[in-house]
Design an enzyme around this catalytic site. Structure first.
Site, mmCIF file in Angstrom:
data_model
loop_
_atom_site.group_PDB
_atom_site.id
_atom_site.type_symbol
_atom_site.label_atom_id
_atom_site.label_comp_id
_atom_site.label_asym_id
_atom_site.label_seq_id
_atom_site.Cartn_x
_atom_site.Cartn_y
_atom_site.Cartn_z
ATOM 1 N N GLY A 1 0.753 -4.837 1.083
ATOM 2 C CA GLY A 1 -0.376 -5.295 0.020
ATOM 3 C C GLY A 1 0.028 -5.976 -1.508
ATOM 4 O O GLY A 1 -1.360 -6.312 -2.040
ATOM 5 N N GLU B 1 -0.533 -9.548 -0.948
ATOM 6 C CA GLU B 1 -1.752 -9.587 -0.326
ATOM 7 C C GLU B 1 -2.500 -9.360 -1.668
ATOM 8 O O GLU B 1 -3.674 -10.550 -1.862
ATOM 9 C CB GLU B 1 -2.234 -8.782 0.270
ATOM 10 C CG GLU B 1 -1.801 -8.813 1.679
ATOM 11 C CD GLU B 1 -2.456 -7.415 2.893
ATOM 12 O OE1 GLU B 1 -1.568 -6.806 2.506
ATOM 13 O OE2 GLU B 1 -2.576 -7.544 4.107
ATOM 14 N N GLU C 1 4.962 -5.067 7.077
ATOM 15 C CA GLU C 1 4.047 -4.270 7.783
ATOM 16 C C GLU C 1 4.783 -4.263 9.598
ATOM 17 O O GLU C 1 4.573 -3.015 10.045
ATOM 18 C CB GLU C 1 2.471 -4.717 7.427
ATOM 19 C CG GLU C 1 1.777 -4.341 6.363
ATOM 20 C CD GLU C 1 1.800 -5.963 5.475
ATOM 21 O OE1 GLU C 1 2.654 -7.148 5.467
ATOM 22 O OE2 GLU C 1 0.510 -5.373 4.312
ATOM 23 N N ALA D 1 0.518 -1.277 -0.095
ATOM 24 C CA ALA D 1 0.187 0.112 -0.148
ATOM 25 C C ALA D 1 0.979 1.183 0.182
ATOM 26 O O ALA D 1 1.687 1.034 0.100
ATOM 27 C CB ALA D 1 -1.037 0.057 0.711
HETATM 28 N N1 CO8 Z 1 4.810 2.983 -0.912
HETATM 29 C C1 CO8 Z 1 4.857 4.142 -1.128
HETATM 30 N N2 CO8 Z 1 6.389 4.400 -2.198
HETATM 31 C C2 CO8 Z 1 6.711 3.831 -2.287
HETATM 32 C C3 CO8 Z 1 6.047 2.150 -1.279
HETATM 33 C C4 CO8 Z 1 5.871 2.113 -0.911
HETATM 34 N N3 CO8 Z 1 4.943 0.999 -0.334
HETATM 35 N N4 CO8 Z 1 7.285 1.148 -2.130
HETATM 36 C C5 CO8 Z 1 8.247 2.124 -2.878
HETATM 37 N N5 CO8 Z 1 8.193 3.028 -2.679
HETATM 38 C C6 CO8 Z 1 8.553 4.300 -3.281
HETATM 39 C C7 CO8 Z 1 9.961 4.729 -2.810
HETATM 40 O O1 CO8 Z 1 9.557 5.534 -1.756
HETATM 41 C C8 CO8 Z 1 11.002 5.055 -3.706
HETATM 42 O O2 CO8 Z 1 10.333 6.452 -3.580
HETATM 43 P P1 CO8 Z 1 11.394 8.022 -4.048
HETATM 44 O O3 CO8 Z 1 12.180 7.632 -5.781
HETATM 45 O O4 CO8 Z 1 10.058 9.532 -4.249
HETATM 46 O O5 CO8 Z 1 12.305 8.214 -2.835
HETATM 47 C C9 CO8 Z 1 10.798 4.820 -4.955
HETATM 48 O O6 CO8 Z 1 9.158 3.925 -4.466
HETATM 49 C C10 CO8 Z 1 11.794 3.564 -5.224
HETATM 50 O O7 CO8 Z 1 11.650 2.569 -3.635
HETATM 51 P P2 CO8 Z 1 13.603 2.488 -3.189
HETATM 52 O O8 CO8 Z 1 14.154 3.890 -3.484
HETATM 53 O O9 CO8 Z 1 12.653 2.408 -1.305
HETATM 54 O O10 CO8 Z 1 13.658 1.107 -3.265
HETATM 55 P P3 CO8 Z 1 14.566 0.027 -3.139
HETATM 56 O O11 CO8 Z 1 15.300 -0.826 -4.379
HETATM 57 O O12 CO8 Z 1 15.898 0.777 -2.340
HETATM 58 O O13 CO8 Z 1 13.841 -1.064 -2.156
HETATM 59 C C11 CO8 Z 1 11.943 -2.306 -1.288
HETATM 60 C C12 CO8 Z 1 12.918 -1.241 -2.505
HETATM 61 C C13 CO8 Z 1 12.947 -2.993 -0.631
HETATM 62 C C14 CO8 Z 1 11.135 -1.976 -1.589
HETATM 63 C C15 CO8 Z 1 11.904 -0.548 -0.299
HETATM 64 O O14 CO8 Z 1 11.096 0.341 -1.549
HETATM 65 C C16 CO8 Z 1 10.144 -1.204 0.172
HETATM 66 O O15 CO8 Z 1 10.788 -1.085 1.656
HETATM 67 N N6 CO8 Z 1 8.980 -0.584 0.170
HETATM 68 C C17 CO8 Z 1 8.151 -0.055 1.058
HETATM 69 C C18 CO8 Z 1 7.855 -2.158 1.339
HETATM 70 C C19 CO8 Z 1 6.594 -1.791 2.202
HETATM 71 O O16 CO8 Z 1 6.904 -1.483 4.087
HETATM 72 N N7 CO8 Z 1 5.293 -2.917 1.919
HETATM 73 C C20 CO8 Z 1 3.914 -2.080 3.092
HETATM 74 C C21 CO8 Z 1 3.467 -1.201 2.499
HETATM 75 S S1 CO8 Z 1 2.143 -0.953 3.970
HETATM 76 C C22 CO8 Z 1 0.759 -2.078 3.845
HETATM 77 O O17 CO8 Z 1 1.236 -2.562 2.100
HETATM 78 C C23 CO8 Z 1 -0.476 -2.647 4.485
HETATM 79 C C24 CO8 Z 1 -1.054 -2.937 3.378
HETATM 80 C C25 CO8 Z 1 -2.656 -2.719 4.122
HETATM 81 C C26 CO8 Z 1 -3.134 -1.532 4.072
HETATM 82 C C27 CO8 Z 1 -4.067 -1.450 5.069
HETATM 83 C C28 CO8 Z 1 -4.950 0.517 4.607
HETATM 84 C C29 CO8 Z 1 -5.231 0.540 6.319
#
Ligand code: CO8
Length: 263
Positions: free
Chosen positions: A111, A114, A134, A66
């Site tokens: 997400g 999921e 998460e 998400a």
């Molecule tokens: N949301 C928003 N932006 C994201 C997300 C995300 N989930 N993942 C990556 N991005 C963005 C980064 O912020 C970055 O943006 P920018 O270039 O503007 O800084 C761009 O994508 C590239 O990402 P990275 O620079 O971080 O790339 P890396 O190769 O260094 O890392 C990863 C890749 C490991 C995938 C890393 O981006 C990461 O850890 N992302 C987050 C993963 C995560 O925690 N996912 C779970 C999110 S919470 C969720 O899914 C809950 C679902 C249920 C919601 C219920 C609603 C209430």
């Protein structure tokens, strides 16, 4: 209908949906959920569609979860609404009258995993990484992960994945039965489309009956599951597809299935 966050293409009864926010690693925001929800309604009504492929734009991610920037702004009422909308979309994937294959081409996290778990099965590229991270954000899966993952791998492995938030390689996920098959990056989409083509050559009535009976049976006891199968079998046998399939066999030719769900 036109979409900003997804790409929709279809050919030979195969619908391909590409989640298209590559700059944010295809993170799911509310606009995307709204657009995807509308598209799934359209696909459900379209008799031409027999199978759906769901993938992510770019080379890095299927869906990295998400959208965390949007999540970080939500109050509890908005968070509940967002989670509910996510669940609605995942349920639409799960109950879509045609099979859905997730083509996981990179990160499938939170997400994103999921969403893949709500599909009928997952094919992935060798570089894919899956996980429910998460817990690292101080939250829990909110688009069905606590429920669907444990139904696939059992509750103990689901707990380990959710408690640690660790990522798993595609190979390990294949060994654990989360991913059906892993392919080299360059051949993933061709392999997915090949399987989608095989499925699209089958009858829509029997595909729908098989999907809903398997899904429905998981949530009930064996006797009730078998009862579901008996009724679905009878319905299939009464369909134009069954007439074509059995006639084609007896005439020693390949069946051409044409029946729709509205016949
Ligand atoms: N949301 C928003 N932006 C994201 C997300 C995300 N989930 N993942 C990556 N991005 C963005 C980064 O912020 C970055 O943006 P920018 O270039 O503007 O800084 C761009 O994508 C590239 O990402 P990275 O620079 O971080 O790339 P890396 O190769 O260094 O890392 C990863 C890749 C490991 C995938 C890393 O981006 C990461 O850890 N992302 C987050 C993963 C995560 O925690 N996912 C779970 C999110 S919470 C969720 O899914 C809950 C679902 C249920 C919601 C219920 C609603 C209430």
């Amino acid at each position: 209908m036109s979409y900003e966050t997804i790409i929709f293409e279809h050919k030979d009864h195969v619908a391909t949906i590409t989640i298209n926010r590559p700059k944010a690693l295809n993170a799911l925001n509310s606009q995307l959920l709204r657009e995807l929800s509308g598209l799934l309604d359209e696909i459900a009504e379209n008799e031409e569609m027999r199978v759906v492929v769901l993938t992510g734009a770019g080379e890095k991610a299927f869906v990295a979860g998400a959208d965390i920037s949007e999540l970080s702004t939500l109050n509890p009422v908005q968070a509940r609404y967002f989670a509910k909308k996510g669940h609605e979309v995942m349920n639409k994937l799960q109950t879509l009258p045609v099979p859905v294959i997730a083509a996981v081409n990179g990160f499938a996290l939170g997400g994103g995993l999921e969403m893949a778990l709500a599909c009928d099965f997952i094919y992935a590229s060798e570089n894919a990484k899956i996980g429910l991270p998460e817990i690292n954000l101080g939250i829990i899966p909110g688009f069905g992960g606590t429920q669907r993952l444990s139904r696939i791998v059992g509750k103990n492995l689901a707990k380990e994945m959710i408690f640690t938030g660790k990522m798993m390689s595609a190979e390990e996920a294949e060994n654990k039965g989360i991913i059906n098959k892993v392919f080299p990056v360059a051949s993933l989409m061709a392999e997915v489309q090949k399987t989608a083509g095989v499925i699209a050559s089958k009858g829509k009535v029997s595909l729908n009956a098989a999907k809903s009976t398997i899904n429905g049976g998981v949530d009930v006891d064996l006797a009730n599951g078998c009862e579901m199968e008996i009724n679905a079998f009878a319905l299939c046998l009464a369909s134009g597809d069954a007439k074509e399939g059995t006639t084609a066999f007896l005439e020693k030719r390949t069946a051409v299935f044409k029946a729709g769900l509205k016949e």
